[in-house]
Design a protein around this motif. Structure first.
Motif, PDB file in Angstrom:
ATOM      1  N   GLN A  80       0.837  -1.201   0.000  1.00 14.70           N
ATOM      2  CA  GLN A  80       0.000   0.000   0.000  1.00 14.70           C
ATOM      3  C   GLN A  80       0.869   1.247   0.000  1.00 14.70           C
ATOM      4  OE1 GLN A  80      -2.682  -0.204   3.313  1.00 14.70           O
ATOM      5  NE2 GLN A  80      -4.129  -1.527   2.234  1.00 14.70           N
ATOM      6  N   TRP A  81       1.954   1.236   0.794  1.00 12.20           N
ATOM      7  CA  TRP A  81       2.875   2.370   0.780  1.00 12.20           C
ATOM      8  C   TRP A  81       3.382   2.612  -0.625  1.00 12.20           C
ATOM      9  CZ3 TRP A  81       6.149   0.303   5.438  1.00 12.20           C
ATOM     10  CH2 TRP A  81       5.487   0.592   6.639  1.00 12.20           C
ATOM     11  N   SER A  82       3.667   1.537  -1.326  1.00 12.74           N
ATOM     12  CA  SER A  82       4.196   1.666  -2.684  1.00 12.74           C
ATOM     13  C   SER A  82       3.171   2.287  -3.624  1.00 12.74           C
ATOM     14  CB  SER A  82       4.592   0.287  -3.205  1.00 12.74           C
ATOM     15  OG  SER A  82       4.945   0.343  -4.558  1.00 12.74           O
ATOM     16  N   SER A  83       1.914   1.826  -3.527  1.00 10.19           N
ATOM     17  CA  SER A  83       0.912   2.303  -4.482  1.00 10.19           C
ATOM     18  C   SER A  83       0.269   3.619  -4.086  1.00 10.19           C
ATOM     19  CB  SER A  83      -0.169   1.243  -4.689  1.00 10.19           C
ATOM     20  OG  SER A  83      -0.881   1.026  -3.498  1.00 10.19           O
ATOM     21  N   ARG A  84       0.155   3.891  -2.788  1.00 14.33           N
ATOM     22  CA  ARG A  84      -0.543   5.091  -2.319  1.00 14.33           C
ATOM     23  C   ARG A  84       0.374   6.176  -1.780  1.00 14.33           C
ATOM     24  NH1 ARG A  84      -5.261   2.126   1.193  1.00 14.33           N
ATOM     25  NH2 ARG A  84      -6.174   0.980  -0.536  1.00 14.33           N
ATOM     26  N   GLY A  85       1.639   5.858  -1.655  1.00  8.13           N
ATOM     27  CA  GLY A  85       2.559   6.808  -1.049  1.00  8.13           C
ATOM     28  C   GLY A  85       2.641   6.557   0.442  1.00  8.13           C
ATOM     29  N   GLY A  86       3.581   7.198   1.069  1.00  8.02           N
ATOM     30  CA  GLY A  86       3.812   6.958   2.483  1.00  8.02           C
ATOM     31  C   GLY A  86       4.875   5.892   2.655  1.00  8.02           C
ATOM     32  N   GLY A  87       5.273   5.644   3.878  1.00  4.47           N
ATOM     33  CA  GLY A  87       6.296   4.650   4.126  1.00  4.47           C
ATOM     34  C   GLY A  87       7.660   5.118   3.665  1.00  4.47           C
ATOM     35  N   PRO A  88       8.645   4.250   3.795  1.00  5.57           N
ATOM     36  CA  PRO A  88       9.995   4.611   3.358  1.00  5.57           C
ATOM     37  C   PRO A  88      10.073   4.671   1.839  1.00  5.57           C
ATOM     38  CG  PRO A  88       9.919   2.308   4.053  1.00  5.57           C
ATOM     39  CD  PRO A  88       8.583   2.906   4.374  1.00  5.57           C
ATOM     40  N   LYS A  89      11.122   5.301   1.337  1.00  7.34           N
ATOM     41  CA  LYS A  89      11.339   5.344  -0.108  1.00  7.34           C
ATOM     42  C   LYS A  89      11.555   3.926  -0.603  1.00  7.34           C
ATOM     43  CE  LYS A  89      13.913   9.655   0.025  1.00  7.34           C
ATOM     44  NZ  LYS A  89      15.242  10.232  -0.221  1.00  7.34           N
ATOM     45  N   LEU A  90      10.772   3.537  -1.594  1.00  4.84           N
ATOM     46  CA  LEU A  90      10.888   2.201  -2.158  1.00  4.84           C
ATOM     47  C   LEU A  90      11.457   2.276  -3.571  1.00  4.84           C
ATOM     48  CD1 LEU A  90       7.492   0.733  -0.911  1.00  4.84           C
ATOM     49  CD2 LEU A  90       9.769   0.322   0.034  1.00  4.84           C
ATOM     50  N   ILE A  91      12.182   1.257  -3.936  1.00  5.47           N
ATOM     51  CA  ILE A  91      12.830   1.183  -5.239  1.00  5.47           C
ATOM     52  C   ILE A  91      12.237  -0.014  -5.969  1.00  5.47           C
ATOM     53  CG2 ILE A  91      15.030   0.878  -6.434  1.00  5.47           C
ATOM     54  CD1 ILE A  91      16.329   1.694  -3.664  1.00  5.47           C
ATOM     55  N   LYS A  92      11.879   0.172  -7.221  1.00  2.00           N
ATOM     56  CA  LYS A  92      11.389  -0.947  -8.013  1.00  2.00           C
ATOM     57  C   LYS A  92      12.576  -1.523  -8.770  1.00  2.00           C
ATOM     58  CE  LYS A  92       7.579  -2.622 -10.460  1.00  2.00           C
ATOM     59  NZ  LYS A  92       6.197  -2.557 -10.670  1.00  2.00           N
ATOM     60  N   VAL A  93      12.911  -2.767  -8.469  1.00  2.85           N
ATOM     61  CA  VAL A  93      14.002  -3.476  -9.138  1.00  2.85           C
ATOM     62  C   VAL A  93      13.345  -4.591  -9.934  1.00  2.85           C
ATOM     63  CG1 VAL A  93      16.133  -4.776  -8.836  1.00  2.85           C
ATOM     64  CG2 VAL A  93      15.564  -2.943  -7.230  1.00  2.85           C
ATOM     65  N   GLY A  94      13.217  -4.366 -11.235  1.00  2.00           N
ATOM     66  CA  GLY A  94      12.434  -5.300 -12.040  1.00  2.00           C
ATOM     67  C   GLY A  94      10.997  -5.237 -11.574  1.00  2.00           C
ATOM     68  N   ARG A  95      10.470  -6.363 -11.122  1.00  2.00           N
ATOM     69  CA  ARG A  95       9.100  -6.365 -10.588  1.00  2.00           C
ATOM     70  C   ARG A  95       9.077  -6.471  -9.075  1.00  2.00           C
ATOM     71  NH1 ARG A  95       6.651 -12.198 -11.008  1.00  2.00           N
ATOM     72  NH2 ARG A  95       8.541 -13.399 -10.760  1.00  2.00           N
ATOM     73  N   HIS A  96      10.224  -6.281  -8.455  1.00  2.00           N
ATOM     74  CA  HIS A  96      10.344  -6.422  -7.010  1.00  2.00           C
ATOM     75  C   HIS A  96      10.509  -5.071  -6.327  1.00  2.00           C
ATOM     76  CE1 HIS A  96      10.860 -10.707  -7.683  1.00  2.00           C
ATOM     77  NE2 HIS A  96      11.741 -10.391  -8.619  1.00  2.00           N
ATOM     78  N   LEU A  97       9.951  -4.946  -5.120  1.00  2.00           N
ATOM     79  CA  LEU A  97      10.139  -3.738  -4.316  1.00  2.00           C
ATOM     80  C   LEU A  97      11.320  -3.945  -3.384  1.00  2.00           C
ATOM     81  CD1 LEU A  97       6.523  -2.759  -3.228  1.00  2.00           C
ATOM     82  CD2 LEU A  97       7.958  -1.681  -4.952  1.00  2.00           C
ATOM     83  N   ARG A  98      12.150  -2.936  -3.309  1.00  2.00           N
ATOM     84  CA  ARG A  98      13.303  -2.967  -2.412  1.00  2.00           C
ATOM     85  C   ARG A  98      13.435  -1.592  -1.774  1.00  2.00           C
ATOM     86  NH1 ARG A  98      12.654  -7.604  -3.485  1.00  2.00           N
ATOM     87  NH2 ARG A  98      14.160  -9.060  -4.350  1.00  2.00           N
ATOM     88  N   ALA A  99      14.205  -1.531  -0.702  1.00  2.00           N
ATOM     89  CA  ALA A  99      14.481  -0.256  -0.035  1.00  2.00           C
ATOM     90  C   ALA A  99      15.896  -0.306   0.513  1.00  2.00           C
ATOM     91  CB  ALA A  99      13.493   0.002   1.095  1.00  2.00           C
ATOM     92  N   ARG A 100      16.505   0.854   0.576  1.00  2.00           N
ATOM     93  CA  ARG A 100      17.793   0.958   1.269  1.00  2.00           C
ATOM     94  C   ARG A 100      17.490   0.986   2.761  1.00  2.00           C
ATOM     95  NH1 ARG A 100      18.205   4.535  -3.070  1.00  2.00           N
ATOM     96  NH2 ARG A 100      19.793   3.901  -4.564  1.00  2.00           N
TER      97      ARG A 100
END
Length: 70
Positions: free
Chosen positions: A35-55
């Motif tokens: 939900q953070w990824s699609s709606r905003g909020g949460g930590p900065k997320l990175i899309k790597v291919g089809r996967h979500l990642r974060a530092r």
């Protein structure tokens, strides 16, 4: 003259956090991370291919920003 690597190439980095690792670390369901990824909020997320990642540093900074006065 030998080829020197840029300074940034010699710095070791931690692996990026996976969505499930972020959820476990923050104590929230995996769906919340998505939900953070699609709606905003949460930590900065990175899309790597089809996967979500974060530092991990971004996760920590986001958590620090959520601190409230009690």
């Amino acid at each position: 003259m030998p080829n020197k690597l840029p300074k940034s190439a010699t710095v070791s980095r931690r692996p990026l956090a996976k969505a499930q690792e972020i959820a476990d670390y923050c104590g929230v369901p995996i769906g919340t991370v998505y939900q953070w990824s699609s709606r905003g909020g949460g930590p900065k997320l990175i899309k790597v291919g089809r996967h979500l990642r974060a530092r991990w540093d971004d996760v920590e900074q986001w958590l620090d920003s959520q601190t409230i006065a009690a």
